[in-house]
Scaffold this motif. Structure first.
Motif, PDB file in Angstrom:
ATOM      1  N   ALA A 258     -18.363  -0.123   3.925  1.00  0.00           N
ATOM      2  CA  ALA A 258     -18.207   1.031   3.035  1.00  0.00           C
ATOM      3  C   ALA A 258     -17.551   2.155   3.828  1.00  0.00           C
ATOM      4  CB  ALA A 258     -19.560   1.474   2.492  1.00  0.00           C
ATOM      5  N   ARG A 259     -17.155   3.193   3.135  1.00  0.00           N
ATOM      6  CA  ARG A 259     -16.564   4.353   3.813  1.00  0.00           C
ATOM      7  C   ARG A 259     -17.641   5.384   4.137  1.00  0.00           C
ATOM      8  NH1 ARG A 259     -11.342   3.738   4.038  1.00  0.00           N
ATOM      9  NH2 ARG A 259     -10.165   2.761   2.347  1.00  0.00           N
ATOM     10  N   LYS A 260     -17.488   6.026   5.276  1.00  0.00           N
ATOM     11  CA  LYS A 260     -18.306   7.183   5.640  1.00  0.00           C
ATOM     12  C   LYS A 260     -17.361   8.202   6.251  1.00  0.00           C
ATOM     13  CE  LYS A 260     -22.631   8.610   7.723  1.00  0.00           C
ATOM     14  NZ  LYS A 260     -23.846   8.191   8.453  1.00  0.00           N
ATOM     15  N   GLY A 261     -16.941   9.167   5.429  1.00  0.00           N
ATOM     16  CA  GLY A 261     -15.877  10.063   5.865  1.00  0.00           C
ATOM     17  C   GLY A 261     -14.575   9.301   5.955  1.00  0.00           C
ATOM     18  N   LYS A 262     -13.924   9.374   7.103  1.00  0.00           N
ATOM     19  CA  LYS A 262     -12.666   8.659   7.301  1.00  0.00           C
ATOM     20  C   LYS A 262     -12.851   7.304   7.974  1.00  0.00           C
ATOM     21  CE  LYS A 262      -9.881  12.887   7.607  1.00  0.00           C
ATOM     22  NZ  LYS A 262      -8.927  13.668   8.426  1.00  0.00           N
ATOM     23  N   LYS A 263     -14.094   6.925   8.253  1.00  0.00           N
ATOM     24  CA  LYS A 263     -14.376   5.680   8.951  1.00  0.00           C
ATOM     25  C   LYS A 263     -14.984   4.641   8.017  1.00  0.00           C
ATOM     26  CE  LYS A 263     -15.235   7.990  13.397  1.00  0.00           C
ATOM     27  NZ  LYS A 263     -16.218   8.180  14.498  1.00  0.00           N
ATOM     28  N   LEU A 264     -14.951   3.373   8.473  1.00  0.00           N
ATOM     29  CA  LEU A 264     -15.644   2.296   7.783  1.00  0.00           C
ATOM     30  C   LEU A 264     -16.950   1.996   8.505  1.00  0.00           C
ATOM     31  CD1 LEU A 264     -12.723  -0.216   7.037  1.00  0.00           C
ATOM     32  CD2 LEU A 264     -13.887   1.283   5.401  1.00  0.00           C
ATOM     33  N   VAL A 265     -17.967   1.642   7.716  1.00  0.00           N
ATOM     34  CA  VAL A 265     -19.288   1.332   8.268  1.00  0.00           C
ATOM     35  C   VAL A 265     -19.732  -0.016   7.727  1.00  0.00           C
ATOM     36  CG1 VAL A 265     -21.700   2.053   8.392  1.00  0.00           C
ATOM     37  CG2 VAL A 265     -19.890   3.778   8.428  1.00  0.00           C
ATOM     38  N   TYR A 266     -20.235  -0.891   8.586  1.00  0.00           N
ATOM     39  CA  TYR A 266     -20.693  -2.221   8.189  1.00  0.00           C
ATOM     40  C   TYR A 266     -21.948  -2.106   7.317  1.00  0.00           C
ATOM     41  CZ  TYR A 266     -22.558  -6.970   8.667  1.00  0.00           C
ATOM     42  OH  TYR A 266     -23.055  -8.232   8.412  1.00  0.00           O
ATOM     43  N   VAL A 267     -21.953  -2.796   6.163  1.00  0.00           N
ATOM     44  CA  VAL A 267     -23.085  -2.704   5.233  1.00  0.00           C
ATOM     45  C   VAL A 267     -23.683  -4.077   4.912  1.00  0.00           C
ATOM     46  CG1 VAL A 267     -22.357  -0.524   4.199  1.00  0.00           C
ATOM     47  CG2 VAL A 267     -21.510  -2.685   3.244  1.00  0.00           C
ATOM     48  N   GLY A 268     -23.397  -5.079   5.737  1.00  0.00           N
ATOM     49  CA  GLY A 268     -23.975  -6.394   5.516  1.00  0.00           C
ATOM     50  C   GLY A 268     -23.007  -7.362   4.871  1.00  0.00           C
ATOM     51  N   GLY A 269     -23.546  -8.399   4.256  1.00  0.00           N
ATOM     52  CA  GLY A 269     -22.680  -9.438   3.720  1.00  0.00           C
ATOM     53  C   GLY A 269     -23.132  -9.945   2.365  1.00  0.00           C
ATOM     54  N   VAL A 270     -22.324 -10.866   1.835  1.00  0.00           N
ATOM     55  CA  VAL A 270     -22.619 -11.475   0.548  1.00  0.00           C
ATOM     56  C   VAL A 270     -22.246 -12.951   0.620  1.00  0.00           C
ATOM     57  CG1 VAL A 270     -20.349 -10.778  -0.375  1.00  0.00           C
ATOM     58  CG2 VAL A 270     -22.171 -11.396  -1.949  1.00  0.00           C
ATOM     59  N   GLY A 271     -23.176 -13.812   0.195  1.00  0.00           N
ATOM     60  CA  GLY A 271     -22.934 -15.244   0.270  1.00  0.00           C
ATOM     61  C   GLY A 271     -23.097 -15.972  -1.043  1.00  0.00           C
ATOM     62  N   THR A 272     -23.236 -15.225  -2.146  1.00  0.00           N
ATOM     63  CA  THR A 272     -23.384 -15.851  -3.458  1.00  0.00           C
ATOM     64  C   THR A 272     -22.371 -15.250  -4.429  1.00  0.00           C
ATOM     65  OG1 THR A 272     -25.033 -14.233  -4.188  1.00  0.00           O
ATOM     66  CG2 THR A 272     -25.848 -16.207  -3.089  1.00  0.00           C
ATOM     67  N   ILE A 290      -6.036 -12.497   9.351  1.00  0.00           N
ATOM     68  CA  ILE A 290      -6.936 -12.731  10.483  1.00  0.00           C
ATOM     69  C   ILE A 290      -6.523 -11.910  11.705  1.00  0.00           C
ATOM     70  CG2 ILE A 290      -7.699 -14.477  12.158  1.00  0.00           C
ATOM     71  CD1 ILE A 290      -7.629 -16.527   9.905  1.00  0.00           C
ATOM     72  N   ILE A 291      -7.519 -11.306  12.344  1.00  0.00           N
ATOM     73  CA  ILE A 291      -7.313 -10.546  13.584  1.00  0.00           C
ATOM     74  C   ILE A 291      -8.302 -11.041  14.639  1.00  0.00           C
ATOM     75  CG2 ILE A 291      -6.352  -8.480  12.502  1.00  0.00           C
ATOM     76  CD1 ILE A 291      -9.108  -7.251  12.485  1.00  0.00           C
ATOM     77  N   GLY A 292      -8.039 -10.710  15.893  1.00  0.00           N
ATOM     78  CA  GLY A 292      -8.859 -11.235  16.984  1.00  0.00           C
ATOM     79  C   GLY A 292     -10.193 -10.546  17.144  1.00  0.00           C
ATOM     80  N   LYS A 293     -10.248  -9.231  16.879  1.00  0.00           N
ATOM     81  CA  LYS A 293     -11.475  -8.469  17.056  1.00  0.00           C
ATOM     82  C   LYS A 293     -11.826  -7.777  15.738  1.00  0.00           C
ATOM     83  CE  LYS A 293     -10.664  -7.485  21.961  1.00  0.00           C
ATOM     84  NZ  LYS A 293     -10.511  -6.398  22.977  1.00  0.00           N
ATOM     85  N   PRO A 294     -13.116  -7.542  15.495  1.00  0.00           N
ATOM     86  CA  PRO A 294     -13.498  -6.882  14.242  1.00  0.00           C
ATOM     87  C   PRO A 294     -12.965  -5.453  14.177  1.00  0.00           C
ATOM     88  CG  PRO A 294     -15.382  -7.039  15.728  1.00  0.00           C
ATOM     89  CD  PRO A 294     -14.292  -7.867  16.343  1.00  0.00           C
ATOM     90  N   ALA A 295     -12.625  -5.015  12.982  1.00  0.00           N
ATOM     91  CA  ALA A 295     -12.115  -3.656  12.803  1.00  0.00           C
ATOM     92  C   ALA A 295     -13.199  -2.613  13.064  1.00  0.00           C
ATOM     93  CB  ALA A 295     -11.559  -3.485  11.390  1.00  0.00           C
ATOM     94  N   ILE A 296     -14.457  -2.995  12.838  1.00  0.00           N
ATOM     95  CA  ILE A 296     -15.598  -2.109  13.114  1.00  0.00           C
ATOM     96  C   ILE A 296     -16.725  -2.937  13.702  1.00  0.00           C
ATOM     97  CG2 ILE A 296     -15.034  -0.472  11.264  1.00  0.00           C
ATOM     98  CD1 ILE A 296     -17.185  -1.849   9.573  1.00  0.00           C
ATOM     99  N   ASP A 297     -17.742  -2.270  14.225  1.00  0.00           N
ATOM    100  CA  ASP A 297     -18.875  -2.960  14.832  1.00  0.00           C
ATOM    101  C   ASP A 297     -19.726  -3.622  13.749  1.00  0.00           C
ATOM    102  OD1 ASP A 297     -20.875  -3.839  16.487  1.00  0.00           O
ATOM    103  OD2 ASP A 297     -21.887  -1.898  16.590  1.00  0.00           O
ATOM    104  N   THR A 298     -19.928  -4.928  13.851  1.00  0.00           N
ATOM    105  CA  THR A 298     -20.750  -5.668  12.895  1.00  0.00           C
ATOM    106  C   THR A 298     -22.004  -6.242  13.548  1.00  0.00           C
ATOM    107  OG1 THR A 298     -19.563  -7.732  13.337  1.00  0.00           O
ATOM    108  CG2 THR A 298     -18.701  -6.328  11.576  1.00  0.00           C
ATOM    109  N   GLY A 299     -22.228  -5.893  14.823  1.00  0.00           N
ATOM    110  CA  GLY A 299     -23.297  -6.543  15.552  1.00  0.00           C
ATOM    111  C   GLY A 299     -22.851  -7.937  15.969  1.00  0.00           C
ATOM    112  N   ARG A 300     -23.716  -8.685  16.570  1.00  0.00           N
ATOM    113  CA  ARG A 300     -23.354 -10.028  17.030  1.00  0.00           C
ATOM    114  C   ARG A 300     -23.314 -10.986  15.846  1.00  0.00           C
ATOM    115  NH1 ARG A 300     -26.230 -11.892  22.475  1.00  0.00           N
ATOM    116  NH2 ARG A 300     -24.584 -13.440  22.178  1.00  0.00           N
ATOM    117  N   LYS A 301     -22.196 -11.676  15.694  1.00  0.00           N
ATOM    118  CA  LYS A 301     -22.014 -12.617  14.592  1.00  0.00           C
ATOM    119  C   LYS A 301     -21.552 -13.955  15.140  1.00  0.00           C
ATOM    120  CE  LYS A 301     -22.911  -9.961  11.040  1.00  0.00           C
ATOM    121  NZ  LYS A 301     -23.732  -9.061  11.862  1.00  0.00           N
TER     122      LYS A 301
END
Length: 347
Positions: A258-272, A290-301
């Motif tokens: 989601a957006r928070k100001g001008k940045k993106l923030v990880y809000v989890g996932g959807v599998g259904t 596809i890119i090599g590194k995540p655009a934002i921090d998603t934690g360890r995946k």
């Protein structure tokens, strides 16, 4: 084409369709207004999300439709159908275009929503997307109908400074209640807001819209229109997916932001919420980004594939967790870039 079924009536006997309130007498001074230029485009009035319906005699209610917001411009020599972002989609909705040509008016701008109804008469965003060929598709939809809920310009008169009551009075003359063509009236419902919301949720609808009777038409999200949802549904940016050897198209779970100001923030996932068709279409779209590194921090995946944050998905969900993640999320479909859907903003 075979017309979709009419939505089930709410708060009334099953054999009595929903009807707007009785029309007021036409103001005899209205035809004497000076002619005004027709706007090339009008920024839409947007509904403010609230938890409960507003109360009071100045509020009227409609069903919330789940589709693409459009404006239909009836001009002297042509019909134009514009998306919320101002893109010309006239050729994508030929049935709506033809119906607009038959309207008994010289010039007009109708505000409304293009929708596809399921067998129960409920709007289905996924069916609408399929009828248009998916995100980025170029197909024309013969299944979509236009639910008109406001009239911004009418035979040389700009109505945006008029009260909603006046605009609706003229709209109901143009698109009579109960007609089942490709342009239909989104009817006002006289009811208690809480009772109507409960009935809408019971019928499996998305929610309701409340509008201030006395308000002019103001572009933006200023509170004259309020939306109350049965199930929360918002747009989120796809930033990657987790691989799966058993899920359709190898997508175990989409990773969302989601957006928070001008940045993106990880809000989890959807599998259904995926079916065979939209899963493979989605995978095809993501494989191009596809890119090599995540655009934002998603934690360890583990087994994650990251993509450029360009795709926007419509997601249903029940609530937020205490740490800011989506609960009980379900994928509904990809939003078109031309639809200009607003990505959810965290306060």
């Amino acid at each position: 084409m075979t017309k979709p079924p009419k939505p089930k009536p709410l708060l009334q006997d099953a054999d009595k369709p929903v009807r707007s309130r009785p029309r007021k007498p036409r103001n005899p001074a209205q035809p004497n207004l000076l002619l005004e230029p027709m706007p090339d485009r009008v920024e839409p009035c947007l509904a403010l999300l609230k938890a409960r319906p507003p109360k009071g005699d100045d509020w009227v209610y409609e069903i919330k439709w789940d589709g693409y917001r459009l404006s239909v411009h009836v001009e002297p020599t042509r019909i134009r159908i514009l998306t919320r972002g101002g893109h010309d989609w006239t050729d994508r909705f030929p049935a709506i275009q033809q119906a607009a040509l038959w309207l008994p008016v010289g010039t007009a701008i109708l505000d409304g929503e293009a929708v596809v109804l399921d067998e129960q008469g409920r709007t289905d965003f996924g069916l609408l997307q399929q009828s248009l060929g998916g995100r980025g598709g170029k197909k024309s939809s013969s299944d979509a109908i236009f639910m008109a809920f406001d009239l911004l310009y009418f035979d040389g008169h700009d109505l945006r400074d008029s009260e909603l009551d006046m605009r609706r009075h003229l709209l109901e003359d143009l698109v009579p209640a109960g007609e089942q063509g490709d342009i239909r009236l989104s009817e006002e419902i006289e009811a208690d807001g809480d009772q109507l919301l409960a009935s809408a949720c019971e019928h499996g609808l998305e929610g309701i819209i409340a509008k201030r009777r006395s308000a002019p038409y103001r572009s933006g999200r200023l509170g004259d229109w309020v939306k109350v949802k049965c199930i929360l549904s918002d747009s989120f940016v796809i930033i990657g997916y987790e691989r799966s050897t058993v899920a359709r198209a190898g997508i175990g779970r989409l990773l969302l932001a989601a957006r928070k100001g001008k940045k993106l923030v990880y809000v989890g996932g959807v599998g259904t919420g995926f079916n065979e068709r939209n899963a493979y279409e989605l995978r095809e779209q993501m494989d191009k980004l596809i890119i090599g590194k995540p655009a934002i921090d998603t934690g360890r995946k583990r087994n994650a594939v990251f993509v450029r944050p360009e795709l926007v998905a419509e997601i249903e969900y029940r609530a937020w967790t205490q740490d800011g993640k989506l609960r009980h999320a379900s994928y509904k479909g990809l939003r078109e870039r031309q639809d200009d859907a607003a990505v959810y903003e965290i306060a």
